[in-house]
Design a protein around this motif. Structure first.
Motif, PDB file in Angstrom:
ATOM      1  N   ALA A  57       0.831  -1.206   0.000  1.00 46.11           N
ATOM      2  CA  ALA A  57       0.000   0.000   0.000  1.00 46.11           C
ATOM      3  C   ALA A  57       0.864   1.255   0.000  1.00 46.11           C
ATOM      4  CB  ALA A  57      -0.933  -0.006   1.210  1.00 46.11           C
ATOM      5  N   LEU A  58       1.933   1.235   0.786  1.00 48.71           N
ATOM      6  CA  LEU A  58       2.833   2.388   0.835  1.00 48.71           C
ATOM      7  C   LEU A  58       3.421   2.677  -0.539  1.00 48.71           C
ATOM      8  CD1 LEU A  58       4.535   4.555   2.240  1.00 48.71           C
ATOM      9  CD2 LEU A  58       6.188   2.756   2.809  1.00 48.71           C
ATOM     10  N   VAL A  59       3.923   1.645  -1.202  1.00 46.67           N
ATOM     11  CA  VAL A  59       4.569   1.877  -2.494  1.00 46.67           C
ATOM     12  C   VAL A  59       3.531   2.207  -3.571  1.00 46.67           C
ATOM     13  CG1 VAL A  59       4.649  -0.478  -3.445  1.00 46.67           C
ATOM     14  CG2 VAL A  59       6.559   1.082  -3.839  1.00 46.67           C
ATOM     15  N   ASN A  60       2.309   1.704  -3.440  1.00 47.44           N
ATOM     16  CA  ASN A  60       1.246   2.107  -4.364  1.00 47.44           C
ATOM     17  C   ASN A  60       0.919   3.590  -4.202  1.00 47.44           C
ATOM     18  OD1 ASN A  60       0.778  -0.252  -5.818  1.00 47.44           O
ATOM     19  ND2 ASN A  60      -0.700  -1.046  -4.341  1.00 47.44           N
ATOM     20  N   GLU A  61       0.877   4.044  -2.965  1.00 46.66           N
ATOM     21  CA  GLU A  61       0.606   5.461  -2.729  1.00 46.66           C
ATOM     22  C   GLU A  61       1.765   6.324  -3.229  1.00 46.66           C
ATOM     23  OE1 GLU A  61      -0.291   7.063   1.411  1.00 46.66           O
ATOM     24  OE2 GLU A  61      -2.230   7.126   0.390  1.00 46.66           O
ATOM     25  N   VAL A  62       2.986   5.851  -3.040  1.00 45.76           N
ATOM     26  CA  VAL A  62       4.150   6.564  -3.566  1.00 45.76           C
ATOM     27  C   VAL A  62       4.079   6.646  -5.089  1.00 45.76           C
ATOM     28  CG1 VAL A  62       6.663   6.470  -3.840  1.00 45.76           C
ATOM     29  CG2 VAL A  62       5.642   6.047  -1.602  1.00 45.76           C
ATOM     30  N   ALA A  63       3.579   5.586  -5.733  1.00 50.82           N
ATOM     31  CA  ALA A  63       3.432   5.595  -7.191  1.00 50.82           C
ATOM     32  C   ALA A  63       2.454   6.681  -7.634  1.00 50.82           C
ATOM     33  CB  ALA A  63       2.965   4.228  -7.685  1.00 50.82           C
ATOM     34  N   ILE A  64       1.353   6.815  -6.914  1.00 47.07           N
ATOM     35  CA  ILE A  64       0.357   7.835  -7.254  1.00 47.07           C
ATOM     36  C   ILE A  64       0.946   9.233  -7.071  1.00 47.07           C
ATOM     37  CG2 ILE A  64      -1.869   8.815  -6.577  1.00 47.07           C
ATOM     38  CD1 ILE A  64      -2.724   5.945  -5.803  1.00 47.07           C
ATOM     39  N   ILE A  65       1.664   9.431  -5.967  1.00 46.63           N
ATOM     40  CA  ILE A  65       2.289  10.734  -5.714  1.00 46.63           C
ATOM     41  C   ILE A  65       3.368  11.018  -6.752  1.00 46.63           C
ATOM     42  CG2 ILE A  65       3.677  12.046  -4.061  1.00 46.63           C
ATOM     43  CD1 ILE A  65       2.268  10.384  -1.840  1.00 46.63           C
ATOM     44  N   SER A  66       4.165  10.004  -7.069  1.00 42.40           N
ATOM     45  CA  SER A  66       5.238  10.184  -8.053  1.00 42.40           C
ATOM     46  C   SER A  66       4.681  10.598  -9.404  1.00 42.40           C
ATOM     47  CB  SER A  66       6.050   8.893  -8.192  1.00 42.40           C
ATOM     48  OG  SER A  66       6.708   8.579  -6.984  1.00 42.40           O
ATOM     49  N   ARG A  67       3.572   9.990  -9.796  1.00 42.66           N
ATOM     50  CA  ARG A  67       2.927  10.361 -11.057  1.00 42.66           C
ATOM     51  C   ARG A  67       2.540  11.834 -11.038  1.00 42.66           C
ATOM     52  NH1 ARG A  67       1.941   9.834 -16.489  1.00 42.66           N
ATOM     53  NH2 ARG A  67      -0.128  10.617 -16.976  1.00 42.66           N
ATOM     54  N   ALA A  68       1.966  12.287  -9.931  1.00 47.71           N
ATOM     55  CA  ALA A  68       1.552  13.686  -9.817  1.00 47.71           C
ATOM     56  C   ALA A  68       2.748  14.633  -9.875  1.00 47.71           C
ATOM     57  CB  ALA A  68       0.773  13.893  -8.521  1.00 47.71           C
ATOM     58  N   LEU A  69       3.902  14.153  -9.406  1.00 45.56           N
ATOM     59  CA  LEU A  69       5.119  14.969  -9.397  1.00 45.56           C
ATOM     60  C   LEU A  69       5.929  14.835 -10.688  1.00 45.56           C
ATOM     61  CD1 LEU A  69       6.346  14.247  -5.754  1.00 45.56           C
ATOM     62  CD2 LEU A  69       5.372  16.393  -6.603  1.00 45.56           C
TER      63      LEU A  69
ATOM     64  N   ILE B  56       7.546  12.035 -11.603  1.00 44.12           N
ATOM     65  CA  ILE B  56       8.730  11.243 -11.257  1.00 44.12           C
ATOM     66  C   ILE B  56       8.464   9.774 -11.578  1.00 44.12           C
ATOM     67  CG2 ILE B  56      10.201  10.492  -9.337  1.00 44.12           C
ATOM     68  CD1 ILE B  56       9.496  13.140  -7.951  1.00 44.12           C
ATOM     69  N   ASP B  57       9.489   9.072 -12.047  1.00 49.19           N
ATOM     70  CA  ASP B  57       9.398   7.637 -12.314  1.00 49.19           C
ATOM     71  C   ASP B  57       9.530   6.888 -10.990  1.00 49.19           C
ATOM     72  OD1 ASP B  57       9.828   4.939 -12.947  1.00 49.19           O
ATOM     73  OD2 ASP B  57      10.904   5.413 -14.793  1.00 49.19           O
ATOM     74  N   VAL B  58       8.431   6.292 -10.524  1.00 52.53           N
ATOM     75  CA  VAL B  58       8.444   5.652  -9.211  1.00 52.53           C
ATOM     76  C   VAL B  58       9.418   4.482  -9.159  1.00 52.53           C
ATOM     77  CG1 VAL B  58       6.525   4.064  -9.714  1.00 52.53           C
ATOM     78  CG2 VAL B  58       6.999   4.738  -7.348  1.00 52.53           C
ATOM     79  N   ARG B  59       9.615   3.798 -10.274  1.00 53.88           N
ATOM     80  CA  ARG B  59      10.518   2.640 -10.248  1.00 53.88           C
ATOM     81  C   ARG B  59      11.975   3.079 -10.124  1.00 53.88           C
ATOM     82  NH1 ARG B  59       7.287  -1.685 -10.859  1.00 53.88           N
ATOM     83  NH2 ARG B  59       5.250  -1.207 -11.754  1.00 53.88           N
ATOM     84  N   GLU B  60      12.299   4.244 -10.638  1.00 53.61           N
ATOM     85  CA  GLU B  60      13.640   4.786 -10.417  1.00 53.61           C
ATOM     86  C   GLU B  60      13.830   5.153  -8.949  1.00 53.61           C
ATOM     87  OE1 GLU B  60      14.496   7.982 -13.064  1.00 53.61           O
ATOM     88  OE2 GLU B  60      14.366   6.743 -14.879  1.00 53.61           O
ATOM     89  N   VAL B  61      12.786   5.682  -8.336  1.00 49.40           N
ATOM     90  CA  VAL B  61      12.837   6.005  -6.908  1.00 49.40           C
ATOM     91  C   VAL B  61      13.068   4.738  -6.087  1.00 49.40           C
ATOM     92  CG1 VAL B  61      11.497   6.878  -4.951  1.00 49.40           C
ATOM     93  CG2 VAL B  61      11.363   8.036  -7.158  1.00 49.40           C
ATOM     94  N   ILE B  62      12.336   3.683  -6.428  1.00 51.03           N
ATOM     95  CA  ILE B  62      12.459   2.419  -5.695  1.00 51.03           C
ATOM     96  C   ILE B  62      13.862   1.836  -5.855  1.00 51.03           C
ATOM     97  CG2 ILE B  62      11.646   0.028  -5.604  1.00 51.03           C
ATOM     98  CD1 ILE B  62       8.859   1.170  -6.440  1.00 51.03           C
ATOM     99  N   GLU B  63      14.392   1.870  -7.069  1.00 54.11           N
ATOM    100  CA  GLU B  63      15.732   1.318  -7.295  1.00 54.11           C
ATOM    101  C   GLU B  63      16.789   2.141  -6.566  1.00 54.11           C
ATOM    102  OE1 GLU B  63      16.430  -1.578  -8.484  1.00 54.11           O
ATOM    103  OE2 GLU B  63      14.283  -1.869  -8.849  1.00 54.11           O
TER     104      GLU B  63
ATOM    105  N   LEU C 237       4.377   2.813 -27.261  1.00 57.31           N
ATOM    106  CA  LEU C 237       2.949   2.878 -26.939  1.00 57.31           C
ATOM    107  C   LEU C 237       2.618   2.297 -25.570  1.00 57.31           C
ATOM    108  CD1 LEU C 237       1.417   1.848 -30.397  1.00 57.31           C
ATOM    109  CD2 LEU C 237       1.688   4.156 -29.483  1.00 57.31           C
ATOM    110  N   VAL C 238       3.638   2.048 -24.745  1.00 56.25           N
ATOM    111  CA  VAL C 238       3.413   1.486 -23.416  1.00 56.25           C
ATOM    112  C   VAL C 238       3.681   2.564 -22.368  1.00 56.25           C
ATOM    113  CG1 VAL C 238       4.080  -0.267 -21.736  1.00 56.25           C
ATOM    114  CG2 VAL C 238       4.061  -0.826 -24.177  1.00 56.25           C
ATOM    115  N   GLU C 239       2.658   2.872 -21.582  1.00 51.73           N
ATOM    116  CA  GLU C 239       2.820   3.831 -20.484  1.00 51.73           C
ATOM    117  C   GLU C 239       2.924   3.069 -19.171  1.00 51.73           C
ATOM    118  OE1 GLU C 239      -0.024   7.081 -18.385  1.00 51.73           O
ATOM    119  OE2 GLU C 239       0.541   7.536 -20.460  1.00 51.73           O
ATOM    120  N   GLN C 240       3.785   3.565 -18.284  1.00 54.01           N
ATOM    121  CA  GLN C 240       4.043   2.887 -17.015  1.00 54.01           C
ATOM    122  C   GLN C 240       3.235   3.476 -15.870  1.00 54.01           C
ATOM    123  OE1 GLN C 240       6.166   0.149 -16.726  1.00 54.01           O
ATOM    124  NE2 GLN C 240       6.118   0.311 -18.954  1.00 54.01           N
ATOM    125  N   LEU C 241       2.936   2.620 -14.895  1.00 51.96           N
ATOM    126  CA  LEU C 241       2.320   3.071 -13.654  1.00 51.96           C
ATOM    127  C   LEU C 241       3.265   4.023 -12.936  1.00 51.96           C
ATOM    128  CD1 LEU C 241       0.204   2.902 -11.364  1.00 51.96           C
ATOM    129  CD2 LEU C 241       1.355   0.830 -10.581  1.00 51.96           C
TER     130      LEU C 241
END
Length: 203
Positions: free
Chosen positions: A12-24, A26-33, A199-203
């Motif tokens: 849930a935490l990382v899903n919420e971070v993904a939503i926030i990252s999208r709004a900012l 930012i690539d959430v997977r780069e943040v995670i790595e 044509l592929v967009e990421q979460l």
């Protein structure tokens, strides 16, 4: 039960971070790595369309229910459930935004409907929430999964069919989306498995 609740909360935490990252922007997977490059103290979880299986969607809710029975609160667990439960709607809305049209009348494809890669188990799969939400909006929803024989009373679609858009919920081994890409079908990838493809967009 604690281990499954631990995973539910961290997903849930990382899903919420993904939503926030999208709004900012930012690539959430780069943040995670980047966080995962720390040699200690970080445990990697990745975002997706929700949680599935016979453990993570079930055990934390039972834990919370039992806590309420004895007058205790499980606010952290309940919030994690809320965040993960809304992910199918969130990723579906992202797909529709990518397509640029309302759902009604569209033919949409869910790629990977098992609850995790490498299995044909569809118990509590988040693909259920995606399919139900898009169907309720008036879309025709088909699915493709090389490891699942039957789901929601239907057989798997062929990738050679025409679709207005597709969403990857589970990255099954050997699931080649070339036919969709060749037909210029917009694809929303919840998993990061198809990053960099056209044509592929990421979460």
């Amino acid at each position: 039960m604690l281990e499954n609740t631990f995973r539910q909360v961290n997903i849930a935490l990382v899903n919420e971070v993904a939503i926030i990252s999208r709004a900012l922007g930012i690539d959430v997977r780069e943040v995670i790595e980047a966080a995962n490059s720390k040699p200690y103290g970080f445990m990697k979880f990745t975002p997706g369309a929700g949680v599935g299986g016979h453990c993570i969607p079930v055990d934390p809710s039972y834990f919370s229910w039992r806590a309420r029975q004895v007058g205790a609160q499980a606010r952290f667990i309940d919030l994690a459930n809320e965040v993960n439960d809304q992910m199918p709607k969130y990723v579906s809305d992202r797909l529709l935004k990518l397509i640029g049209k309302p759902a009604k009348g569209l033919h949409l494809l869910i790629c990977g409907v098992a609850y995790k890669p490498g299995v044909g188990d569809v118990r509590e799969t988040p693909a259920d929430g995606v399919a139900q939400y898009l169907t309720d909006l008036g879309a025709k929803v088909s699915w493709y999964d090389p490891l699942v024989g039957n789901w929601r009373g239907e057989k798997s679609a062929l990738l050679s069919e025409n679709f207005d858009g597709a969403i990857v919920v589970t990255p099954q081994p050997g699931m080649d989306l070339k036919a969709l890409i060749d037909s210029k079908t917009p694809i929303f990838d919840c998993t990061g498995a198809y990053k960099g493809l056209p044509l592929v967009e990421q979460l």
